[in-house]
Write a protein that holds these residues in place. Sequence first.
Motif, PDB file in Angstrom:
ATOM      1  N   ASN A  19       0.816  -1.218   0.000  1.00  0.00           N
ATOM      2  CA  ASN A  19       0.000   0.000   0.000  1.00  0.00           C
ATOM      3  C   ASN A  19       0.847   1.264   0.000  1.00  0.00           C
ATOM      4  N   ALA A  20       2.038   1.197   0.598  1.00  0.00           N
ATOM      5  CA  ALA A  20       2.901   2.378   0.661  1.00  0.00           C
ATOM      6  C   ALA A  20       3.787   2.513  -0.574  1.00  0.00           C
ATOM      7  N   GLY A  21       3.558   1.653  -1.567  1.00  0.00           N
ATOM      8  CA  GLY A  21       4.352   1.733  -2.790  1.00  0.00           C
ATOM      9  C   GLY A  21       5.698   1.060  -2.687  1.00  0.00           C
ATOM     10  N   ARG A  22       5.927   0.281  -1.609  1.00  0.00           N
ATOM     11  CA  ARG A  22       7.197  -0.412  -1.423  1.00  0.00           C
ATOM     12  C   ARG A  22       7.069  -1.868  -1.827  1.00  0.00           C
ATOM     13  N   ARG A  23       8.164  -2.434  -2.310  1.00  0.00           N
ATOM     14  CA  ARG A  23       8.193  -3.853  -2.641  1.00  0.00           C
ATOM     15  C   ARG A  23       8.059  -4.677  -1.371  1.00  0.00           C
ATOM     16  N   GLU A  24       7.205  -5.681  -1.389  1.00  0.00           N
ATOM     17  CA  GLU A  24       6.992  -6.520  -0.221  1.00  0.00           C
ATOM     18  C   GLU A  24       7.162  -7.991  -0.581  1.00  0.00           C
ATOM     19  N   TYR A  25       7.541  -8.772   0.426  1.00  0.00           N
ATOM     20  CA  TYR A  25       7.857 -10.174   0.210  1.00  0.00           C
ATOM     21  C   TYR A  25       7.203 -11.027   1.287  1.00  0.00           C
ATOM     22  N   ARG A  26       6.771 -12.224   0.900  1.00  0.00           N
ATOM     23  CA  ARG A  26       6.328 -13.191   1.890  1.00  0.00           C
ATOM     24  C   ARG A  26       7.552 -13.854   2.523  1.00  0.00           C
ATOM     25  N   ARG A  80      13.835 -13.510  18.148  1.00  0.00           N
ATOM     26  CA  ARG A  80      14.855 -12.828  18.954  1.00  0.00           C
ATOM     27  C   ARG A  80      14.753 -11.315  18.835  1.00  0.00           C
ATOM     28  N   LYS A  81      13.773 -10.834  18.062  1.00  0.00           N
ATOM     29  CA  LYS A  81      13.528  -9.399  17.866  1.00  0.00           C
ATOM     30  C   LYS A  81      14.686  -8.707  17.143  1.00  0.00           C
ATOM     31  N   LEU A  82      15.361  -9.484  16.291  1.00  0.00           N
ATOM     32  CA  LEU A  82      16.389  -8.892  15.441  1.00  0.00           C
ATOM     33  C   LEU A  82      15.770  -8.182  14.241  1.00  0.00           C
ATOM     34  N   LEU A  83      14.508  -8.483  13.969  1.00  0.00           N
ATOM     35  CA  LEU A  83      13.791  -7.872  12.850  1.00  0.00           C
ATOM     36  C   LEU A  83      12.580  -7.106  13.377  1.00  0.00           C
ATOM     37  N   PRO A  84      12.255  -5.974  12.775  1.00  0.00           N
ATOM     38  CA  PRO A  84      10.989  -5.315  13.120  1.00  0.00           C
ATOM     39  C   PRO A  84       9.819  -6.209  12.700  1.00  0.00           C
ATOM     40  N   PRO A  85       8.669  -6.079  13.328  1.00  0.00           N
ATOM     41  CA  PRO A  85       7.516  -6.916  12.953  1.00  0.00           C
ATOM     42  C   PRO A  85       7.125  -6.683  11.495  1.00  0.00           C
ATOM     43  N   PRO A  86       6.670  -7.735  10.804  1.00  0.00           N
ATOM     44  CA  PRO A  86       6.182  -7.547   9.434  1.00  0.00           C
ATOM     45  C   PRO A  86       4.800  -6.908   9.430  1.00  0.00           C
ATOM     46  N   ARG A  87       4.375  -6.470   8.261  1.00  0.00           N
ATOM     47  CA  ARG A  87       3.001  -5.992   8.107  1.00  0.00           C
ATOM     48  C   ARG A  87       2.097  -7.211   7.952  1.00  0.00           C
ATOM     49  N   ARG A  88       1.006  -7.219   8.686  1.00  0.00           N
ATOM     50  CA  ARG A  88       0.097  -8.364   8.638  1.00  0.00           C
ATOM     51  C   ARG A  88      -1.112  -8.065   7.760  1.00  0.00           C
ATOM     52  N   GLU A  89      -1.457  -9.052   6.957  1.00  0.00           N
ATOM     53  CA  GLU A  89      -2.661  -8.980   6.124  1.00  0.00           C
ATOM     54  C   GLU A  89      -3.380 -10.311   6.315  1.00  0.00           C
ATOM     55  N   GLY A  90      -4.262 -10.369   7.312  1.00  0.00           N
ATOM     56  CA  GLY A  90      -4.839 -11.647   7.694  1.00  0.00           C
ATOM     57  C   GLY A  90      -3.757 -12.518   8.311  1.00  0.00           C
ATOM     58  N   ARG A  91      -3.560 -13.705   7.759  1.00  0.00           N
ATOM     59  CA  ARG A  91      -2.526 -14.617   8.247  1.00  0.00           C
ATOM     60  C   ARG A  91      -1.218 -14.463   7.492  1.00  0.00           C
ATOM     61  N   ILE A  92      -1.179 -13.543   6.536  1.00  0.00           N
ATOM     62  CA  ILE A  92       0.025 -13.376   5.713  1.00  0.00           C
ATOM     63  C   ILE A  92       0.911 -12.288   6.314  1.00  0.00           C
ATOM     64  N   ALA A  93       2.193 -12.610   6.446  1.00  0.00           N
ATOM     65  CA  ALA A  93       3.189 -11.634   6.909  1.00  0.00           C
ATOM     66  C   ALA A  93       3.906 -11.068   5.697  1.00  0.00           C
ATOM     67  N   TRP A  94       3.896  -9.739   5.556  1.00  0.00           N
ATOM     68  CA  TRP A  94       4.571  -9.080   4.445  1.00  0.00           C
ATOM     69  C   TRP A  94       5.791  -8.330   4.974  1.00  0.00           C
ATOM     70  N   TYR A  95       6.940  -8.605   4.384  1.00  0.00           N
ATOM     71  CA  TYR A  95       8.204  -7.938   4.713  1.00  0.00           C
ATOM     72  C   TYR A  95       8.590  -7.021   3.556  1.00  0.00           C
ATOM     73  N   ASP A  96       9.403  -6.005   3.866  1.00  0.00           N
ATOM     74  CA  ASP A  96       9.827  -5.092   2.801  1.00  0.00           C
ATOM     75  C   ASP A  96      11.345  -5.036   2.704  1.00  0.00           C
ATOM     76  N   ASP A  97      11.842  -4.072   1.916  1.00  0.00           N
ATOM     77  CA  ASP A  97      13.288  -3.992   1.673  1.00  0.00           C
ATOM     78  C   ASP A  97      14.070  -3.631   2.932  1.00  0.00           C
ATOM     79  N   HIS A  98      13.432  -2.975   3.910  1.00  0.00           N
ATOM     80  CA  HIS A  98      14.128  -2.696   5.167  1.00  0.00           C
ATOM     81  C   HIS A  98      14.428  -3.999   5.913  1.00  0.00           C
ATOM     82  N   HIS A  99      13.479  -4.937   5.877  1.00  0.00           N
ATOM     83  CA  HIS A  99      13.721  -6.241   6.497  1.00  0.00           C
ATOM     84  C   HIS A  99      14.848  -6.979   5.766  1.00  0.00           C
ATOM     85  N   LEU A 100      14.836  -6.905   4.436  1.00  0.00           N
ATOM     86  CA  LEU A 100      15.877  -7.575   3.659  1.00  0.00           C
ATOM     87  C   LEU A 100      17.249  -6.987   3.974  1.00  0.00           C
ATOM     88  N   ALA A 101      17.322  -5.650   4.053  1.00  0.00           N
ATOM     89  CA  ALA A 101      18.598  -5.005   4.391  1.00  0.00           C
ATOM     90  C   ALA A 101      19.055  -5.398   5.786  1.00  0.00           C
TER      91      ALA A 101
END
Length: 238
Positions: A13-20, A41-62
Amino acid sequence: MAEDAGQAGHTGNAGRREYRTEELARLAGITVRTLRFYRERKLLPPPRREGRIAWYDDHHLARLRTISALLERGHTLNGIAELADAFDHGRDVGDLLGLGEPTEETPVRLTPEELADHFAGQATPENLAAALELGYLGTDGEEIVHISRRLLEVSSALVREGIPLADVLAAGARVREHADALAGIFADLILRHATEADLPRLRPLARSVVEAELSLALDRRLRGRDGRGGGDTPQEAR
Protein backbone atom coordinates in the motif's frame (compact mmCIF):
# COMPACT_ATOMS: atom_id res chain seq x y z
CA MET A 1 -4.05 -19.49 3.55
CA ALA A 2 -0.77 -19.97 5.46
CA GLU A 3 1.61 -17.04 5.57
CA ASP A 4 4.33 -18.91 3.64
CA ALA A 5 2.16 -19.84 0.68
CA GLY A 6 3.53 -18.45 -2.54
CA GLN A 7 6.78 -16.63 -3.15
CA ALA A 8 6.01 -13.74 -5.46
CA GLY A 9 6.61 -10.32 -3.96
CA HIS A 10 4.27 -7.44 -4.67
CA THR A 11 4.00 -3.69 -4.23
CA GLY A 12 2.39 -2.80 -0.91
CA ASN A 13 0.00 0.00 0.00
CA ALA A 14 2.90 2.38 0.66
CA GLY A 15 4.35 1.73 -2.79
CA ARG A 16 7.20 -0.41 -1.42
CA ARG A 17 8.19 -3.85 -2.64
CA GLU A 18 6.99 -6.52 -0.22
CA TYR A 19 7.86 -10.17 0.21
CA ARG A 20 6.33 -13.19 1.89
CA THR A 21 8.38 -15.19 4.37
CA GLU A 22 9.81 -17.79 1.97
CA GLU A 23 10.77 -15.24 -0.66
CA LEU A 24 12.44 -12.96 1.89
CA ALA A 25 14.46 -15.88 3.29
CA ARG A 26 15.54 -16.89 -0.22
CA LEU A 27 16.63 -13.36 -1.13
CA ALA A 28 18.55 -13.04 2.16
CA GLY A 29 20.28 -16.41 1.65
CA ILE A 30 18.92 -17.96 4.85
CA THR A 31 16.33 -20.58 5.74
CA VAL A 32 12.76 -19.82 6.74
CA ARG A 33 13.54 -21.38 10.12
CA THR A 34 16.46 -18.95 10.61
CA LEU A 35 14.28 -16.00 9.60
CA ARG A 36 11.65 -16.99 12.17
CA PHE A 37 14.37 -17.42 14.79
CA TYR A 38 15.64 -13.89 14.09
CA ARG A 39 12.10 -12.59 14.35
CA GLU A 40 11.59 -14.34 17.69
CA ARG A 41 14.86 -12.83 18.95
CA LYS A 42 13.53 -9.40 17.87
CA LEU A 43 16.39 -8.89 15.44
CA LEU A 44 13.79 -7.87 12.85
CA PRO A 45 10.99 -5.32 13.12
CA PRO A 46 7.52 -6.92 12.95
CA PRO A 47 6.18 -7.55 9.43
CA ARG A 48 3.00 -5.99 8.11
CA ARG A 49 0.10 -8.36 8.64
CA GLU A 50 -2.66 -8.98 6.12
CA GLY A 51 -4.84 -11.65 7.69
CA ARG A 52 -2.53 -14.62 8.25
CA ILE A 53 0.02 -13.38 5.71
CA ALA A 54 3.19 -11.63 6.91
CA TRP A 55 4.57 -9.08 4.44
CA TYR A 56 8.20 -7.94 4.71
CA ASP A 57 9.83 -5.09 2.80
CA ASP A 58 13.29 -3.99 1.67
CA HIS A 59 14.13 -2.70 5.17
CA HIS A 60 13.72 -6.24 6.50
CA LEU A 61 15.88 -7.58 3.66
CA ALA A 62 18.60 -5.00 4.39
CA ARG A 63 18.48 -5.89 8.11
CA LEU A 64 18.91 -9.61 7.34
CA ARG A 65 21.89 -8.91 5.10
CA THR A 66 23.39 -6.72 7.82
CA ILE A 67 22.96 -9.52 10.38
CA SER A 68 24.76 -11.94 8.06
CA ALA A 69 27.60 -9.46 7.48
CA LEU A 70 28.02 -8.80 11.22
CA LEU A 71 28.01 -12.54 11.99
CA GLU A 72 30.77 -13.00 9.41
CA ARG A 73 32.77 -10.31 11.24
CA GLY A 74 32.55 -12.24 14.49
CA HIS A 75 29.68 -10.45 16.24
CA THR A 76 27.37 -12.55 18.41
CA LEU A 77 23.60 -12.66 18.02
CA ASN A 78 23.19 -11.08 21.46
CA GLY A 79 25.46 -8.20 20.44
CA ILE A 80 23.64 -7.79 17.13
CA ALA A 81 20.28 -7.76 18.95
CA GLU A 82 21.52 -4.97 21.24
CA LEU A 83 22.84 -3.01 18.26
CA ALA A 84 19.53 -3.44 16.43
CA ASP A 85 17.63 -2.21 19.49
CA ALA A 86 19.92 0.83 19.74
CA PHE A 87 19.36 1.64 16.05
CA ASP A 88 15.60 1.19 16.32
CA HIS A 89 15.39 3.52 19.33
CA GLY A 90 18.07 6.04 18.34
CA ARG A 91 17.42 9.51 17.03
CA ASP A 92 16.67 9.69 13.33
CA VAL A 93 18.60 11.73 10.80
CA GLY A 94 16.12 14.62 10.98
CA ASP A 95 16.78 15.05 14.71
CA LEU A 96 20.51 14.70 14.14
CA LEU A 97 20.78 17.40 11.48
CA GLY A 98 18.15 19.72 12.93
CA LEU A 99 17.12 22.42 10.49
CA GLY A 100 19.74 21.44 7.92
CA GLU A 101 23.17 19.98 7.37
CA PRO A 102 26.11 21.55 9.25
CA THR A 103 27.56 24.51 7.39
CA GLU A 104 31.15 23.23 7.41
CA GLU A 105 30.98 19.56 8.41
CA THR A 106 30.02 16.81 5.97
CA PRO A 107 27.69 14.06 7.26
CA VAL A 108 28.61 10.48 6.31
CA ARG A 109 26.19 7.63 5.58
CA LEU A 110 27.28 4.18 6.77
CA THR A 111 25.88 0.68 6.95
CA PRO A 112 26.10 -1.00 10.38
CA GLU A 113 28.86 -3.27 9.10
CA GLU A 114 30.84 -0.28 7.78
CA LEU A 115 30.54 1.34 11.20
CA ALA A 116 31.78 -1.89 12.82
CA ASP A 117 34.75 -1.94 10.44
CA HIS A 118 35.66 1.66 11.29
CA PHE A 119 36.02 0.84 14.97
CA ALA A 120 37.55 -2.65 14.88
CA GLY A 121 34.94 -4.44 16.96
CA GLN A 122 34.44 -1.58 19.43
CA ALA A 123 31.06 -0.52 18.00
CA THR A 124 29.37 -2.05 21.05
CA PRO A 125 25.82 -1.16 22.17
CA GLU A 126 27.30 0.91 25.03
CA ASN A 127 29.55 2.91 22.69
CA LEU A 128 26.75 3.25 20.15
CA ALA A 129 24.44 4.62 22.84
CA ALA A 130 27.11 7.13 23.88
CA ALA A 131 27.58 8.25 20.27
CA LEU A 132 23.81 8.61 19.81
CA GLU A 133 23.61 10.62 23.03
CA LEU A 134 26.40 12.92 21.87
CA GLY A 135 24.61 13.49 18.59
CA TYR A 136 27.41 11.94 16.54
CA LEU A 137 25.08 9.29 15.08
CA GLY A 138 21.55 9.12 13.78
CA THR A 139 19.60 6.61 11.71
CA ASP A 140 17.90 6.77 8.33
CA GLY A 141 16.14 3.47 7.69
CA GLU A 142 18.88 0.83 7.69
CA GLU A 143 21.62 3.43 7.25
CA ILE A 144 23.56 5.23 9.98
CA VAL A 145 24.44 8.90 9.55
CA HIS A 146 27.54 10.32 11.28
CA ILE A 147 27.30 14.07 11.77
CA SER A 148 30.87 14.81 10.67
CA ARG A 149 33.33 13.05 8.36
CA ARG A 150 36.21 14.75 10.18
CA LEU A 151 35.05 13.51 13.58
CA LEU A 152 34.51 10.01 12.20
CA GLU A 153 37.99 9.86 10.67
CA VAL A 154 39.72 11.28 13.76
CA SER A 155 37.83 8.93 16.09
CA SER A 156 38.73 5.95 13.90
CA ALA A 157 42.39 7.02 13.82
CA LEU A 158 42.53 7.33 17.62
CA VAL A 159 41.04 3.84 18.00
CA ARG A 160 43.62 2.46 15.53
CA GLU A 161 46.32 4.05 17.71
CA GLY A 162 45.12 1.93 20.62
CA ILE A 163 42.83 4.37 22.46
CA PRO A 164 39.54 2.66 23.45
CA LEU A 165 36.50 4.05 21.69
CA ALA A 166 34.72 4.50 25.04
CA ASP A 167 37.52 6.87 26.14
CA VAL A 168 37.43 8.72 22.81
CA LEU A 169 33.68 9.29 23.21
CA ALA A 170 34.06 10.37 26.85
CA ALA A 171 36.70 12.89 25.76
CA GLY A 172 34.37 14.04 23.00
CA ALA A 173 31.66 14.78 25.56
CA ARG A 174 34.08 16.91 27.60
CA VAL A 175 35.36 18.70 24.48
CA ARG A 176 31.74 19.43 23.50
CA GLU A 177 31.21 21.37 26.73
CA HIS A 178 34.31 23.53 26.17
CA ALA A 179 33.53 23.94 22.46
CA ASP A 180 30.07 25.26 23.27
CA ALA A 181 31.62 27.79 25.67
CA LEU A 182 34.20 28.89 23.06
CA ALA A 183 31.51 29.18 20.40
CA GLY A 184 29.54 31.40 22.78
CA ILE A 185 32.53 33.74 23.23
CA PHE A 186 33.07 34.15 19.50
CA ALA A 187 29.39 34.34 18.62
CA ASP A 188 28.98 37.21 21.10
CA LEU A 189 32.10 38.92 19.76
CA ILE A 190 31.10 38.63 16.12
CA LEU A 191 27.46 39.57 16.61
CA ARG A 192 28.46 42.55 18.74
CA HIS A 193 30.74 44.04 16.08
CA ALA A 194 29.47 42.64 12.78
CA THR A 195 26.34 41.68 10.89
CA GLU A 196 25.13 38.27 9.81
CA ALA A 197 26.40 39.03 6.31
CA ASP A 198 29.96 39.07 7.73
CA LEU A 199 29.70 35.60 9.31
CA PRO A 200 31.07 33.59 6.34
CA ARG A 201 34.28 35.72 6.49
CA LEU A 202 34.66 35.85 10.26
CA ARG A 203 33.77 32.27 11.19
CA PRO A 204 37.02 30.76 9.80
CA LEU A 205 39.02 33.40 11.73
CA ALA A 206 37.36 32.39 15.00
CA ARG A 207 38.11 28.74 14.26
CA SER A 208 41.76 29.57 13.53
CA VAL A 209 42.15 31.29 16.91
CA VAL A 210 40.82 28.18 18.69
CA GLU A 211 43.07 25.84 16.67
CA ALA A 212 46.16 27.99 17.39
CA GLU A 213 45.38 28.24 21.11
CA LEU A 214 44.81 24.48 21.30
CA SER A 215 48.13 23.85 19.59
CA LEU A 216 49.94 26.15 22.03
CA ALA A 217 48.17 24.54 24.99
CA LEU A 218 49.23 21.08 23.79
CA ASP A 219 52.83 22.32 23.54
CA ARG A 220 52.70 23.53 27.14
CA ARG A 221 51.16 20.31 28.41
CA LEU A 222 53.46 17.97 26.52
CA ARG A 223 56.64 19.86 27.39
CA GLY A 224 55.67 19.54 31.05
CA ARG A 225 55.10 15.78 30.66
CA ASP A 226 58.37 14.94 28.87
CA GLY A 227 60.54 16.70 31.47
CA ARG A 228 61.71 19.55 29.27
CA GLY A 229 60.02 22.16 31.42
CA GLY A 230 57.38 24.60 30.42
CA GLY A 231 54.76 23.08 32.68
CA ASP A 232 55.54 25.17 35.78
CA THR A 233 53.65 28.28 36.72
CA PRO A 234 55.70 31.56 36.97
CA GLN A 235 55.60 31.34 40.78
CA GLU A 236 56.92 27.76 40.76
CA ALA A 237 59.68 28.70 38.30
CA ARG A 238 61.04 31.15 40.79
